[in-house]
Scaffold this active site. Structure first.
Site, PDB file in Angstrom:
ATOM      1  N   LEU A  21       0.787  -1.234   0.000  1.00 33.95           N
ATOM      2  CA  LEU A  21       0.000   0.000   0.000  1.00 33.95           C
ATOM      3  C   LEU A  21       0.820   1.286   0.000  1.00 33.95           C
ATOM      4  O   LEU A  21       0.277   2.351  -0.248  1.00 33.95           O
ATOM      5  CB  LEU A  21      -0.904   0.026   1.251  1.00 33.95           C
ATOM      6  CG  LEU A  21      -1.913  -1.112   1.391  1.00 33.95           C
ATOM      7  CD1 LEU A  21      -2.616  -1.016   2.744  1.00 33.95           C
ATOM      8  CD2 LEU A  21      -2.935  -1.066   0.270  1.00 33.95           C
ATOM      9  N   SER A  22       2.123   1.162   0.276  1.00 33.09           N
ATOM     10  CA  SER A  22       2.888   2.389   0.543  1.00 33.09           C
ATOM     11  C   SER A  22       3.892   2.709  -0.553  1.00 33.09           C
ATOM     12  O   SER A  22       5.070   2.378  -0.435  1.00 33.09           O
ATOM     13  CB  SER A  22       3.591   2.278   1.901  1.00 33.09           C
ATOM     14  OG  SER A  22       2.703   2.577   2.932  1.00 33.09           O
ATOM     15  N   VAL A  26       9.919   0.961  -0.012  1.00 30.61           N
ATOM     16  CA  VAL A  26      10.359  -0.141  -0.874  1.00 30.61           C
ATOM     17  C   VAL A  26       9.930  -1.515  -0.348  1.00 30.61           C
ATOM     18  O   VAL A  26       9.471  -2.371  -1.096  1.00 30.61           O
ATOM     19  CB  VAL A  26      11.905  -0.094  -1.022  1.00 30.61           C
ATOM     20  CG1 VAL A  26      12.393  -1.088  -2.032  1.00 30.61           C
ATOM     21  CG2 VAL A  26      12.364   1.307  -1.395  1.00 30.61           C
ATOM     22  N   SER A  28       7.401  -2.333   1.540  1.00 31.85           N
ATOM     23  CA  SER A  28       5.956  -2.537   1.390  1.00 31.85           C
ATOM     24  C   SER A  28       5.631  -2.993  -0.033  1.00 31.85           C
ATOM     25  O   SER A  28       4.872  -3.955  -0.236  1.00 31.85           O
ATOM     26  CB  SER A  28       5.207  -1.245   1.736  1.00 31.85           C
ATOM     27  OG  SER A  28       3.976  -1.146   1.067  1.00 31.85           O
ATOM     28  N   ASN A 110       4.301   6.713  14.033  1.00 39.19           N
ATOM     29  CA  ASN A 110       3.445   7.563  13.206  1.00 39.19           C
ATOM     30  C   ASN A 110       2.120   7.899  13.889  1.00 39.19           C
ATOM     31  O   ASN A 110       1.231   8.481  13.274  1.00 39.19           O
ATOM     32  CB  ASN A 110       3.126   6.892  11.871  1.00 39.19           C
ATOM     33  CG  ASN A 110       4.369   6.510  11.101  1.00 39.19           C
ATOM     34  OD1 ASN A 110       4.614   5.334  10.873  1.00 39.19           O
ATOM     35  ND2 ASN A 110       5.163   7.481  10.733  1.00 39.19           N
ATOM     36  N   GLU A 174       3.309  13.110   9.675  1.00 34.11           N
ATOM     37  CA  GLU A 174       3.562  11.685   9.918  1.00 34.11           C
ATOM     38  C   GLU A 174       4.020  11.427  11.351  1.00 34.11           C
ATOM     39  O   GLU A 174       4.566  10.372  11.672  1.00 34.11           O
ATOM     40  CB  GLU A 174       4.598  11.173   8.910  1.00 34.11           C
ATOM     41  CG  GLU A 174       4.170  11.354   7.459  1.00 34.11           C
ATOM     42  CD  GLU A 174       3.258  10.235   6.925  1.00 34.11           C
ATOM     43  OE1 GLU A 174       3.477   9.057   7.242  1.00 34.11           O
ATOM     44  OE2 GLU A 174       2.307  10.562   6.175  1.00 34.11           O
ATOM     45  N   HIS A 250      10.468   8.188   5.607  1.00 28.51           N
ATOM     46  CA  HIS A 250      10.385   8.974   6.847  1.00 28.51           C
ATOM     47  C   HIS A 250      11.815   9.275   7.297  1.00 28.51           C
ATOM     48  O   HIS A 250      12.724   8.474   7.043  1.00 28.51           O
ATOM     49  CB  HIS A 250       9.707   8.178   7.974  1.00 28.51           C
ATOM     50  CG  HIS A 250       8.239   7.986   7.831  1.00 28.51           C
ATOM     51  ND1 HIS A 250       7.615   6.775   8.092  1.00 28.51           N
ATOM     52  CD2 HIS A 250       7.255   8.838   7.487  1.00 28.51           C
ATOM     53  CE1 HIS A 250       6.314   6.900   7.900  1.00 28.51           C
ATOM     54  NE2 HIS A 250       6.065   8.137   7.525  1.00 28.51           N
ATOM     55  N   CYS A 369      10.010   2.232  14.332  1.00 35.52           N
ATOM     56  CA  CYS A 369       8.659   2.534  13.833  1.00 35.52           C
ATOM     57  C   CYS A 369       7.611   2.001  14.788  1.00 35.52           C
ATOM     58  O   CYS A 369       6.498   2.521  14.855  1.00 35.52           O
ATOM     59  CB  CYS A 369       8.400   1.852  12.492  1.00 35.52           C
ATOM     60  SG  CYS A 369       9.487   2.339  11.183  1.00 35.52           S
TER      61      CYS A 369
END
Ligand code: SUG
Length: 446
Positions: A21-22, A26, A28, A110, A174, A250, A369
């Protein structure tokens, strides 16, 4: 007065999956459609949280979100029973459906930007949930995130909760993934670094061209205003657009700070020298360590692959710092050699510990994260909902809870199974009791 930096790790939700989805992340994209293991993912996260608690750190958890997000699917025009909504969304609009199934709230870096009471004008700890506008699946998070934060930090004498910024790309925010705080002691006023990817209202300024810049300067400035931070203790730094274009989506993929240490890649920042000089000046005369990793030692590509900078740097009781790294760092020769040498050098970082968080790494989420940092005084810590803090008992309860509710494997086709929706809701209903955070989920409020 004592002070702590508490890590609040995101509990991985029961629908953890790989949907690609992102764009710009990379990992994802590379792992789209792989088979996931929600149970393993949740247990890897809990094991890391427990290990930090065992090292003497204060460690918390934040609840995940309700997914599939039936309410959003209904808002988008899918009707009928929940089963019908799932079925027709999956059939008619696969990408929208997958976005509504993501367990992405696990990456609590996030979730919000947090400013500790030592930095803010009213002496409270300030929280602003991130609006995450750049990715549809993530833009579904802020409202419930706000409720979860309020259920975790529930005392308005000590904690101030703001609404997320306007849901618009101009204010793309974010959260703590683009925010780091430098200080001498957690309880003393610090310098807050806000790293942004582009200027929303000035297109003459540099910006990435291949991948999106998710955070704007204007969003960062709004957060600093909301939190009552003084200009003299804030530094805005533009992320190097070239590294965003290589997959550094990010800032916490290329830099991390803790107390008086800033650990970053040579290419992390645009106009790096100016940025470092401003930090140095605002930090004052106290000792400050810039630990810069040169490109000829570790390439940007290796940094992205191993998440060398998505490590947590923590201060252990006794004041030594440890670096909490994913096992991908250990498996890469150049990176593991670098870390072995780093702990022998003249910096406060003296230990490295590796953790297997591969289920999360495959979606581009490393150890850093998975956690939201909240610096607290002992009085503020006493006001935190105690059920959200990890001790032997809560760890055991949460592990049993995962065993009871989570699937071992999940494929795309499983996401439309109405049974998965019931399982997830049953799990979250029980979790709100374990954590005592109140009825934060839409299904509990209908
Ligand atoms: O927003 N991945 C997350 C990873 C977030 C990492 N967080 C920090 N660096 N702080 C994201 O890109 C992928 C979901 C999927 O493809 O199924 C995802 O949302």
């Amino acid at each position: 007065m004592k002070h702590f930096e508490v890590n609040f790790d995101g509990l991985v939700g029961p629908t953890h999956n790989y949907a690609g989805l992102s764009f710009g992340n990379v990992a994802s994209l590379n792992n789209a459609n792989a088979i996931s293991s929600p149970r393993q993912a949740a247990k890897q996260g809990l094991a890391k949280a427990k290990a930090l608690a065992d090292m003497g750190m204060v460690q918390g958890v934040l609840a995940p979100q309700e997914r599939p997000d039936i309410n959003t699917l209904r808002r988008l025009g899918f009707t009928g029973s929940d089963a019908r909504v799932l079925e027709s969304a999956a059939k008619q609009s696969r990408q929208v459906f997958l976005a509504c199934c993501s367990a992405s709230s696990m990456w609590t870096a996030n979730a919000a930007t947090v400013s500790p009471s030592a930095d803010t004008s009213d002496g409270r700890v300030h929280f602003t949930p991130a609006n995450l506008t750049n990715k549809f699946h993530r833009s579904l998070e802020p409202q419930v995130t706000g409720r979860i934060l309020q259920g975790t930090f529930a005392n308005d004498k000590y904690f101030a909760h703001h609404t997320h910024l306007p849901d618009n790309e101009h204010f793309g925010d974010e959260g703590a993934a683009n925010h780091t705080r430098l200080c001498t002691e957690y309880g003393q006023a610090g310098v807050e670094l806000f790293v942004y990817g582009r200027h929303a209202f000035d297109s003459s300024k540099p910006a990435p061209t291949r991948y999106p810049a998710r955070q704007t300067l204007e969003a960062s400035q709004a957060i600093a205003r909301l939190h009552g931070l003084e200009d003299e203790s804030v530094v805005y730094i533009q992320q190097n657009p070239d590294v965003i274009d290589q997959g550094v989506f990010h800032n916490d993929v290329i830099a991390v700070g803790n107390q008086n240490v800033l650990f970053y890649h040579e290419q992390a920042f645009y106009k790096k020298d100016e940025a470092l000089a401003e930090i140095r000046q605002k930090f004052g005369e106290k000792p400050l360590h810039f630990v810069e990793v040169p490109t000829d030692q570790i390439s940007v590509m290796d940094a992205i692959k191993t998440y060398l900078f998505n490590t947590q740097i923590i201060t252990l009781p006794g004041n030594e710092m440890a670096i909490i790294a994913p096992t991908e760092c250990q498996e890469n020769e150049a990176v593991s050699r670098y870390l072995e040498e780093l702990v022998t050098k003249d910096t406060p970082i003296k230990q490295v510990k590796y953790f297997d968080v591969k289920q999360s790494m495959r979606n581009g989420g490393g150890p850093a994260c998975l956690r939201l940092r909240v610096a607290l005084t002992d009085t503020e810590l006493d006001a935190v909902n105690p059920n959200t803090l990890i001790n032997d008992n809560q760890f055991a309860r949460l592990n049993t809870w995962v065993d009871k509710h989570y699937r071992d494997e999940l494929r795309e086709d499983d996401l439309r199974d109405p049974q998965l929706l019931s399982e997830s809701r049953a799990a979250l209903d029980e979790l709100t009791q374990i954590l005592n955070i109140g009825s934060v989920y839409p299904f509990q409020q209908d």
